[in-house]
Design a protein around this motif. Structure first.
Motif, PDB file in Angstrom:
ATOM      1  N   THR A  72       0.829  -1.205   0.000  1.00  0.00           N
ATOM      2  CA  THR A  72       0.000   0.000   0.000  1.00  0.00           C
ATOM      3  C   THR A  72       0.861   1.252   0.000  1.00  0.00           C
ATOM      4  N   THR A  73       1.928   1.229   0.793  1.00  0.00           N
ATOM      5  CA  THR A  73       2.780   2.411   0.954  1.00  0.00           C
ATOM      6  C   THR A  73       3.948   2.382  -0.014  1.00  0.00           C
ATOM      7  N   ASP A  74       4.161   3.501  -0.681  1.00  0.00           N
ATOM      8  CA  ASP A  74       5.311   3.691  -1.570  1.00  0.00           C
ATOM      9  C   ASP A  74       5.942   5.021  -1.171  1.00  0.00           C
ATOM     10  N   GLU A  75       6.901   4.952  -0.265  1.00  0.00           N
ATOM     11  CA  GLU A  75       7.478   6.165   0.311  1.00  0.00           C
ATOM     12  C   GLU A  75       8.131   7.069  -0.727  1.00  0.00           C
ATOM     13  N   GLU A  78       5.317   8.918  -2.412  1.00  0.00           N
ATOM     14  CA  GLU A  78       4.769   9.909  -1.493  1.00  0.00           C
ATOM     15  C   GLU A  78       5.678  11.138  -1.419  1.00  0.00           C
ATOM     16  N   ARG A 104      -0.563  15.819   2.583  1.00  0.00           N
ATOM     17  CA  ARG A 104      -0.308  14.754   3.551  1.00  0.00           C
ATOM     18  C   ARG A 104      -1.623  14.112   3.966  1.00  0.00           C
ATOM     19  N   ILE A 107      -3.023  11.997   1.088  1.00  0.00           N
ATOM     20  CA  ILE A 107      -2.267  10.749   0.971  1.00  0.00           C
ATOM     21  C   ILE A 107      -2.674   9.774   2.078  1.00  0.00           C
ATOM     22  N   GLU A 108      -2.744  10.254   3.304  1.00  0.00           N
ATOM     23  CA  GLU A 108      -3.101   9.378   4.425  1.00  0.00           C
ATOM     24  C   GLU A 108      -4.514   8.816   4.258  1.00  0.00           C
ATOM     25  N   LYS A 111      -4.379   6.075   1.723  1.00  0.00           N
ATOM     26  CA  LYS A 111      -3.755   4.864   2.256  1.00  0.00           C
ATOM     27  C   LYS A 111      -4.725   4.106   3.165  1.00  0.00           C
ATOM     28  N   ARG A 115      -5.960   0.277   2.526  1.00  0.00           N
ATOM     29  CA  ARG A 115      -5.840  -0.803   3.511  1.00  0.00           C
ATOM     30  C   ARG A 115      -7.192  -1.451   3.781  1.00  0.00           C
TER      31      ARG A 115
END
Length: 118
Positions: A72-75, A78, A104, A107-108, A111, A115
């Motif tokens: 899920t996360t791709d730093e 981001e 921010r 994005i959150e 995410k 999830r």
């Protein structure tokens, strides 16, 4: 085929310095309070529409990630979004901390939705 050029610089950095410059919009200093409030209502609607479009695309990205079993996360992505947000804020002479805080949050929220869908 016509030659397409990037004319971003002509319409962005000076946006706030000359009301109505380069557009058909009326000069805000000549508008009534009611007209200004209507302009804000219109802008607010456009902002919500853009958020809805962005959310739709983010949901599609989530589907692609799930299908390819990607996290899920791709730093790095981001960070690229945050860097771009800061650059755009500077280009339009808007507080970059404010713009980055908004991104921010977007994005959150995306995410969290990603999830929940897995």
């Amino acid at each position: 085929m016509t030659d397409q050029t990037d004319d971003t610089d002509e319409t962005t950095a000076d946006w706030g310095s000359e009301p109505g410059a380069g557009t058909d919009d009326p000069d805000p200093e000549e508008m009534t309070l009611a007209e200004l409030r209507e302009e804000i209502r219109s802008i607010d609607r456009e902002l919500v529409e853009l958020i809805a479009r962005r959310t739709y695309v983010a949901d599609t990205i989530a589907d692609v990630k799930a299908a390819k079993d990607l996290p899920t996360t791709d730093e790095s992505q981001e960070q690229a979004v945050m860097d771009r947000a800061g650059e755009n804020a500077e280009q339009f002479e808007v507080d970059s901390n404010l713009v980055k805080a908004i991104f921010r949050l977007l994005i959150e929220l995306n995410k969290v939705e990603q999830r929940e869908r897995r």
